[in-house]
Design a protein around this motif. Structure first.
Motif, PDB file in Angstrom:
ATOM      1  N   ASN A 293       0.803  -1.222   0.000  1.00  0.00           N
ATOM      2  CA  ASN A 293       0.000   0.000   0.000  1.00  0.00           C
ATOM      3  C   ASN A 293       0.836   1.272   0.000  1.00  0.00           C
ATOM      4  O   ASN A 293       0.387   2.308  -0.503  1.00  0.00           O
ATOM      5  CB  ASN A 293      -0.937   0.031   1.209  1.00  0.00           C
ATOM      6  CG  ASN A 293      -2.056  -0.977   1.105  1.00  0.00           C
ATOM      7  OD1 ASN A 293      -1.807  -2.172   1.030  1.00  0.00           O
ATOM      8  ND2 ASN A 293      -3.299  -0.532   1.110  1.00  0.00           N
ATOM      9  N   LEU A 294       2.042   1.205   0.582  1.00  0.00           N
ATOM     10  CA  LEU A 294       2.904   2.386   0.600  1.00  0.00           C
ATOM     11  C   LEU A 294       4.011   2.311  -0.432  1.00  0.00           C
ATOM     12  O   LEU A 294       4.403   3.335  -0.998  1.00  0.00           O
ATOM     13  CB  LEU A 294       3.534   2.565   1.989  1.00  0.00           C
ATOM     14  CG  LEU A 294       2.615   2.941   3.147  1.00  0.00           C
ATOM     15  CD1 LEU A 294       3.445   3.204   4.396  1.00  0.00           C
ATOM     16  CD2 LEU A 294       1.759   4.154   2.810  1.00  0.00           C
ATOM     17  N   LEU A 295       4.520   1.107  -0.677  1.00  0.00           N
ATOM     18  CA  LEU A 295       5.652   0.944  -1.581  1.00  0.00           C
ATOM     19  C   LEU A 295       5.196   0.304  -2.889  1.00  0.00           C
ATOM     20  O   LEU A 295       4.054   0.453  -3.288  1.00  0.00           O
ATOM     21  CB  LEU A 295       6.755   0.141  -0.883  1.00  0.00           C
ATOM     22  CG  LEU A 295       7.272   0.792   0.424  1.00  0.00           C
ATOM     23  CD1 LEU A 295       8.284  -0.117   1.114  1.00  0.00           C
ATOM     24  CD2 LEU A 295       7.867   2.170   0.148  1.00  0.00           C
ATOM     25  N   ASP A 296       6.078  -0.426  -3.541  1.00  0.00           N
ATOM     26  CA  ASP A 296       5.819  -0.883  -4.908  1.00  0.00           C
ATOM     27  C   ASP A 296       5.450  -2.352  -5.025  1.00  0.00           C
ATOM     28  O   ASP A 296       5.405  -2.901  -6.125  1.00  0.00           O
ATOM     29  CB  ASP A 296       7.057  -0.606  -5.775  1.00  0.00           C
ATOM     30  CG  ASP A 296       8.311  -1.280  -5.232  1.00  0.00           C
ATOM     31  OD1 ASP A 296       8.214  -2.009  -4.218  1.00  0.00           O
ATOM     32  OD2 ASP A 296       9.393  -1.079  -5.820  1.00  0.00           O
ATOM     33  N   GLY A 297       5.211  -3.014  -3.907  1.00  0.00           N
ATOM     34  CA  GLY A 297       4.870  -4.423  -3.957  1.00  0.00           C
ATOM     35  C   GLY A 297       6.067  -5.353  -3.917  1.00  0.00           C
ATOM     36  O   GLY A 297       5.900  -6.573  -3.885  1.00  0.00           O
TER      37      GLY A 297
ATOM     38  N   ASN B 287      12.165  -4.472  -1.174  1.00  0.00           N
ATOM     39  CA  ASN B 287      12.441  -3.050  -1.363  1.00  0.00           C
ATOM     40  C   ASN B 287      13.318  -2.525  -0.217  1.00  0.00           C
ATOM     41  O   ASN B 287      12.973  -2.689   0.954  1.00  0.00           O
ATOM     42  CB  ASN B 287      11.124  -2.270  -1.407  1.00  0.00           C
ATOM     43  CG  ASN B 287      11.297  -0.837  -1.862  1.00  0.00           C
ATOM     44  OD1 ASN B 287      12.195  -0.136  -1.410  1.00  0.00           O
ATOM     45  ND2 ASN B 287      10.412  -0.379  -2.737  1.00  0.00           N
ATOM     46  N   PRO B 288      14.454  -1.896  -0.544  1.00  0.00           N
ATOM     47  CA  PRO B 288      15.348  -1.417   0.519  1.00  0.00           C
ATOM     48  C   PRO B 288      14.763  -0.284   1.352  1.00  0.00           C
ATOM     49  O   PRO B 288      15.337   0.076   2.385  1.00  0.00           O
ATOM     50  CB  PRO B 288      16.582  -0.943  -0.258  1.00  0.00           C
ATOM     51  CG  PRO B 288      16.098  -0.650  -1.635  1.00  0.00           C
ATOM     52  CD  PRO B 288      15.008  -1.649  -1.892  1.00  0.00           C
ATOM     53  N   ARG B 289      13.625   0.273   0.935  1.00  0.00           N
ATOM     54  CA  ARG B 289      13.001   1.333   1.722  1.00  0.00           C
ATOM     55  C   ARG B 289      12.255   0.797   2.944  1.00  0.00           C
ATOM     56  O   ARG B 289      11.832   1.580   3.783  1.00  0.00           O
ATOM     57  CB  ARG B 289      12.039   2.138   0.843  1.00  0.00           C
ATOM     58  CG  ARG B 289      12.739   3.003  -0.200  1.00  0.00           C
ATOM     59  CD  ARG B 289      11.732   3.790  -1.015  1.00  0.00           C
ATOM     60  NE  ARG B 289      10.932   4.678  -0.168  1.00  0.00           N
ATOM     61  CZ  ARG B 289       9.874   5.354  -0.622  1.00  0.00           C
ATOM     62  NH1 ARG B 289       9.487   5.224  -1.889  1.00  0.00           N
ATOM     63  NH2 ARG B 289       9.201   6.152   0.186  1.00  0.00           N
ATOM     64  N   ILE B 290      12.098  -0.520   3.039  1.00  0.00           N
ATOM     65  CA  ILE B 290      11.464  -1.080   4.226  1.00  0.00           C
ATOM     66  C   ILE B 290      12.529  -1.692   5.120  1.00  0.00           C
ATOM     67  O   ILE B 290      13.318  -2.530   4.696  1.00  0.00           O
ATOM     68  CB  ILE B 290      10.366  -2.103   3.859  1.00  0.00           C
ATOM     69  CG1 ILE B 290       9.573  -2.471   5.106  1.00  0.00           C
ATOM     70  CG2 ILE B 290      10.919  -3.317   3.168  1.00  0.00           C
ATOM     71  CD1 ILE B 290       8.242  -3.126   4.810  1.00  0.00           C
TER      72      ILE B 290
END
Length: 264
Positions: A160-164, A168-171
């Motif tokens: 819901n916040l990122l790209d699925g 993803n290194p943002r998590i």
């Protein structure tokens, strides 16, 4: 965010036939039941900083269920990542830690009927001005999300916040929910997803350092978990129905979400 959505959801769950008030509950004969929790999800269950004792909505609810069904509770503690498998292996008879009911978990454990419904919100630092909802967070390319792997919060963050992409290194992953909150406070991550129940507890405890932003990202039902085929499911469900019908759950919601102030 106010608690109107939580309270209305609780009232909706409480709408059961009045006959439940008069229905006799099973008597479990004083047997001992091991109930495991994480003590990291205020105000559902946590260690009171003033007394050092574990308390919360779920403790009060389980104590009342035990009283009405005539069983003795032995409370134990384990980490979230070990809990579901440990209950599935019958190391503990019941698990409680704001566990979302979903089909994947139903493959391993049996769930009670829902005892609470909550919604996911974004928990951020109080001085956060770069984003105020999921859409504006998505427009920030370097924003970081803190989460526990394998939790509802993790998957909602990914999809819901990122790209699925679950890699993803943002998590950023943490072993406990409390560790994600600490990382948020220190600026190591920028947002933590939480259901409104736990989020309200952390906001109240933060002394103005945290806030909830944006609208709900989805509703979830919480249930107690049991080993597959457990003979406790039926009696606990009967007690849950009675506690909804006679207003006990509503009173606990008022106590822990309106009247109690964590750390004060």
């Amino acid at each position: 965010m106010n608690l109107r959505s939580v309270l209305l959801a609780g009232l909706a769950l409480a709408m059961v036939p009045f006959s439940a008030l008069a229905a006799p509950l099973p008597d479990l004969g004083g047997k001992k039941v091991a109930v495991v929790t994480e003590n990291a999800y205020p105000p559902l269950q946590f260690v009171d900083p003033k007394t050092g004792k574990p308390v919360g909505w779920e403790y009060d609810a389980m104590n009342e269920i035990a009283k009405r069904l005539n069983f003795k509770v032995e409370y134990l503690n384990t980490s979230w990542d070990a809990m579901i498998q440990a209950v599935a292996d019958n190391q503990y008879q019941i698990g409680m830690t704001g566990i979302t009911i979903n089909d994947e978990r139903k493959q391993k454990v049996d769930f009670s009927e829902p005892y609470m419904r909550s919604e996911q919100f974004m928990l951020v630092r109080a001085d956060e001005k770069r984003f105020s909802d999921a859409k504006s967070f998505g427009e920030i390319k370097d924003g970081l999300v803190g989460a526990q792997p394998g939790t509802t919060n993790f998957y909602v963050a990914v999809y819901n916040l990122l790209d699925g992409n679950e890699q993803n290194p943002r998590i950023k992953l943490f072993e406990t929910f409390g560790a994600t909150i600490q990382a948020l406070k220190t600026g190591d991550v920028d947002v933590v997803l939480t259901d409104s129940t736990a989020g309200k507890g952390y906001v109240d405890a933060s002394g103005g350092a945290l806030k909830l932003v944006g609208g709900p990202l989805g509703a979830e039902d919480f249930g107690f978990i049991f080993a597959k085929g457990s003979d406790l499911v039926g009696p606990v469900n009967a007690a849950i129905e009675a506690l909804k019908a006679d207003g006990t759950f509503d009173a606990l919601t008022k106590k822990w979400f309106l009247d109690y102030k964590l750390g004060q």
